[in-house]
Design an enzyme around this catalytic site. Structure first.
Site, PDB file in Angstrom:
ATOM      1  N   SER A 180      10.520 118.665   1.268  1.00  0.00           N
ATOM      2  CA  SER A 180      11.048 117.540   2.035  1.00  0.00           C
ATOM      3  C   SER A 180      10.222 116.291   1.780  1.00  0.00           C
ATOM      4  CB  SER A 180      11.067 117.868   3.528  1.00  0.00           C
ATOM      5  OG  SER A 180       9.759 117.778   4.040  1.00  0.00           O
ATOM      6  N   LYS A 181      10.884 115.203   1.999  1.00  0.00           N
ATOM      7  CA  LYS A 181      10.247 113.901   1.806  1.00  0.00           C
ATOM      8  C   LYS A 181       9.010 113.809   2.703  1.00  0.00           C
ATOM      9  CE  LYS A 181      13.127 110.918   3.015  1.00  0.00           C
ATOM     10  NZ  LYS A 181      14.353 110.193   3.163  1.00  0.00           N
TER      11      LYS A 181
END
Ligand code: GLU
Length: 481
Positions: free
Chosen positions: A251-252
Site C-alpha cells: 500500500s501507498k
C-alpha cells in the site's frame, strides 16, 4: 472456466484518482487487460471520481502515464471516447440521477430521514447490544419524500447469495451482508457502490477484476443488480499483492513506490509487466520469463491463485536483467537513452554502443549505467583508484615497489600491442609468466588503474574499447600514497 474466446469480452480498469498507481492496484489491471487481449475483446479505462474530496491533482495523468508506460493500452476511455462515453463518472451524473429517480419512483429506493447524530446513536445502540449495525433494522416505515437533501438508499431484500467467482470458486454469504446502502449522498453525489453497477452494465462489462477487499461487498452488489433488474458481470476476485514481509498488503501508506518510479530507475516495461502478471499467477510450468505475447497467449483465469503474492523487488530485478539480456543491442541502446553518465555527452553512437555491449550481460536496471560505464568516458580519479586498491584483498598487500614494477612492465608490454583483444590477451598472459605473478593480481591491478573500479567488464575487452592511447595514459598515473 476457460477464458471465453469472443469479442463480447469487455474488461475495465476503474480507478479512483486518489494518488499515484502502485504495483498493488496495477496488478489487478494487468489481469483485466490480459483477459481482454486474449479474448480479442476490449479493455476500458473509466475514471471513478464521484468522491471528489478524495481526488488528488495529477492522479488521472499519473494513471494514464503508468498504463501507457506498461503498454496497457485502452480501447475506450476518457481521452479516447467510445460507444459508451463519457468515461469519467463526474461527467455522467445525469445518468446516475435518472437511475436513482426511477428507483425512487418505483419504491425501490427511499429517502433516509435520519440525521448524522441519529444514525450515530443507532449505531452505538447496536454496538452496546453486541449486534452488527444494519441500517435495514431501522428502515423507516414511512420515509419522507426525497427532496435531494437527504441520502437516497436502495431497498435490498436480506437473503443469502451464492455465486460463482471466476477465481475464488462458489461462494455463499448470508443475509447479514445485505444492507440498504446509500446510492445518492446528501450532497447530491452518487456513490461508488451505485455508479459502478450502472456503468459496468451500460458499458457492457463482461468480467470485473477486483481486489479482495471488495469480496464482502459482492452480495450487496448482486442484490442491487436484482433490484435494478440488470445482470451482474462475472466477478473475479484476485489475490492481494503483499509487501516483502508477505503479511501486509502492498500500500501507498506503507511505502509502495509509484509504478512510474521504476521507469525512472530504468526498468523495462516488458519486465515489469512480466513481474506483475506473475504475482499470483503462473502457467503451471517452471517458466518465469514471459514476453507480452506469451502472457497474452498463456494467461488463464483458472490459474490465478487464491492466496496473496509478494511484490519481491529481488525477483523484479532479476527479471529485469533477464529482459535486458534478451534485447538486441540496438533496441537496448534505444531504451537506455537518457541514462548515460554526463561524461558520455558528445561521445559517438558507435563508441557508446560498444560500451553498452560490454555491460549488456550484467546490467540489471538502467540507472546502474553511469557507475558501470563512467570510466569509458572519463579518467578515473586517483582517489577512486587508491580506494579500490584498498578494497581489494590481493592488491592491498602489494608494496609500492612491487606495484610500480608491475605497472611499468605492463606499460612497456602494451606499448607494443596493436590493442586487438587477442593480442592484448596474448601479451598480458605472457607478461604474467615473465613477472612470476598471479594472473589475478596483475589483471586486477590493471583493471583498477584503468577503470577506478574492481567491477568492470572483461579486462581485454575493456582495454580494447578504451584504445591504446587512453589505456597507456591511464597506466602512467602516479598514485599518491
Ligand atoms: N474506483 C474503485 C477503486 O479505485 C474501483 C473498484 C472496482 O474496480 O470496482 O477502488
Amino acid at each position: 472456466m476457460t477464458t471465453p474466446k469472443s469479442s463480447s469480452i469487455r474488461t475495465r480498469f476503474a480507478p479512483s484518482p486518489t494518488g499515484a498507481l502502485h504495483g498493488g492496484t496495477i496488478r489487478t489491471t494487468v489481469f483485466a487487460w490480459l483477459i481482454a487481449k486474449q479474448g480479442q475483446g476490449k479493455f476500458l479505462l473509466r475514471i471513478e471520481d464521484t468522491d471528489q474530496k478524495r481526488e488528488v491533482a495529477g492522479a488521472v495523468q499519473n494513471i494514464m502515464d503508468s498504463l501507457r508506460w506498461l503498454g496497457l493500452g485502452w480501447d475506450e476511455g476518457p481521452d479516447k471516447g467510445g460507444e459508451y462515453a463519457p468515461y469519467t463518472q463526474s461527467e455522467r451524473l445525469d445518468i446516475y440521477k435518472q437511475w436513482a429517480q426511477k428507483l425512487y419512483e418505483s419504491g425501490k429506493a427511499y429517502a433516509d430521514p435520519y440525521s448524522t447524530e441519529e444514525l450515530q446513536t443507532l449505531r452505538e445502540t447496536a454496538q452496546a447490544a453486541k449486534k452488527p449495525f444494519l441500517y435495514r433494522d431501522y428502515r423507516p416505515e414511512n420515509p419522507p419524500a426525497w427532496d435531494g437533501s437527504q441520502p437516497l438508499r436502495i431497498r435490498l431484500e436480506p437473503k443469502s447469495y451464492t455465486w460463482h467467482d471466476g477465481v475464488m470458486g462458489d461462494i455463499t454469504m448470508g443475509p447479514e451482508m445485505i444492507d440498504d446502502f446509500i446510492i445518492i449522498k446528501s450532497d447530491g453525489f452518487p456513490t461508488y457502490n451505485f455508479c459502478h453497477i450502472i456503468d459496468d452494465y451500460l458499458m457492457k462489462i463482461s468480467h470485473v477484476t477486483r481486489s479482495q477487499e471488495f469480496l464482502s461487498s459482492i452480495p450487496k452488489f448482486l442484490a442491487a443488480h436484482e433490484v435494478m433488474g440488470i445482470p451482474s458481470p462475472i466477478n473475479l476476485t484476485v489475490p492481494p499483492v503483499l509487501d516483502e514481509t508477505g503479511k501486509r498488503k502492498l500500500s501507498k501508506r506503507l511505502g509502495a513506490k509509484p509504478i512510474l518510479a521504476y521507469r525512472e530507475l530504468g526498468y523495462l516495461p516488458s519486465a515489469m509487466l512480466n513481474f506483475l502478471a506473475t504475482i499470483g499467477w503462473n502457467d503451471g510450468t517452471e517458466q518465469e520469463i514471459f514476453s507480452i505475447d506469451e502472457l497474452i497467449e498463456k494467461f488463464k483465469i483458472e490459474r490465478i491463485q487464491k492466496s496473496g503474492g509478494i511484490f519481491d523487488e529481488q525477483r523484479l530485478l532479476w527479471l529485469n536483467g533477464a529482459h535486458i539480456r534478451r534485447l538486441p543491442l540496438d533496441e537496448l541502446y534505444a531504451h537506455v537513452g537518457d541514462f548515460w553518465p554526463a561524461e558520455a555527452n558528445g561521445a559517438n553512437d558507435d563508441y557508446k554502443k560498444q560500451v553498452l555491449s560490454l555491460v549488456h550481460e550484467r546490467l540489471k536496471f538502467f540507472a546502474e549505467l553511469p557507475d558501470l560505464t563512467r570510466f569509458f568516458f572519463a579518467e578515473p580519479t586517483v582517489q577512486n583508484i587508491v580506494e579500490n586498491i584498498g578494497a581489494n584483498k590481493q592488491l592491498r598487500k602489494l608494496d609500492v615497489a612491487e606495484r610500480d614494477r608491475l605497472m611499468s612492465a605492463t606499460q612497456t608490454t602494451l606499448a607494443d600491442s596493436d590493442f586487438s583483444q587477442a593480442d592484448l590477451e596474448l601479451k598480458l598472459r605472457a607478461l604474467v609468466d615473465a613477472l612470476e605473478v598471479k594472473p589475478g593480481v596483475l589483471f586486477s591491478l590493471i583493471r583498477v588503474v584503468i577503470t577506478g573500479s574492481n567491477v568492470a567488464p572483461g579486462l581485454f575487452e575493456t582495454l580494447a574499447t578504451l584504445g591504446k592511447e587512453t589505456s597507456l595514459k591511464r597506466l602512467s598515473v602516479t598514485l599518491a600514497e
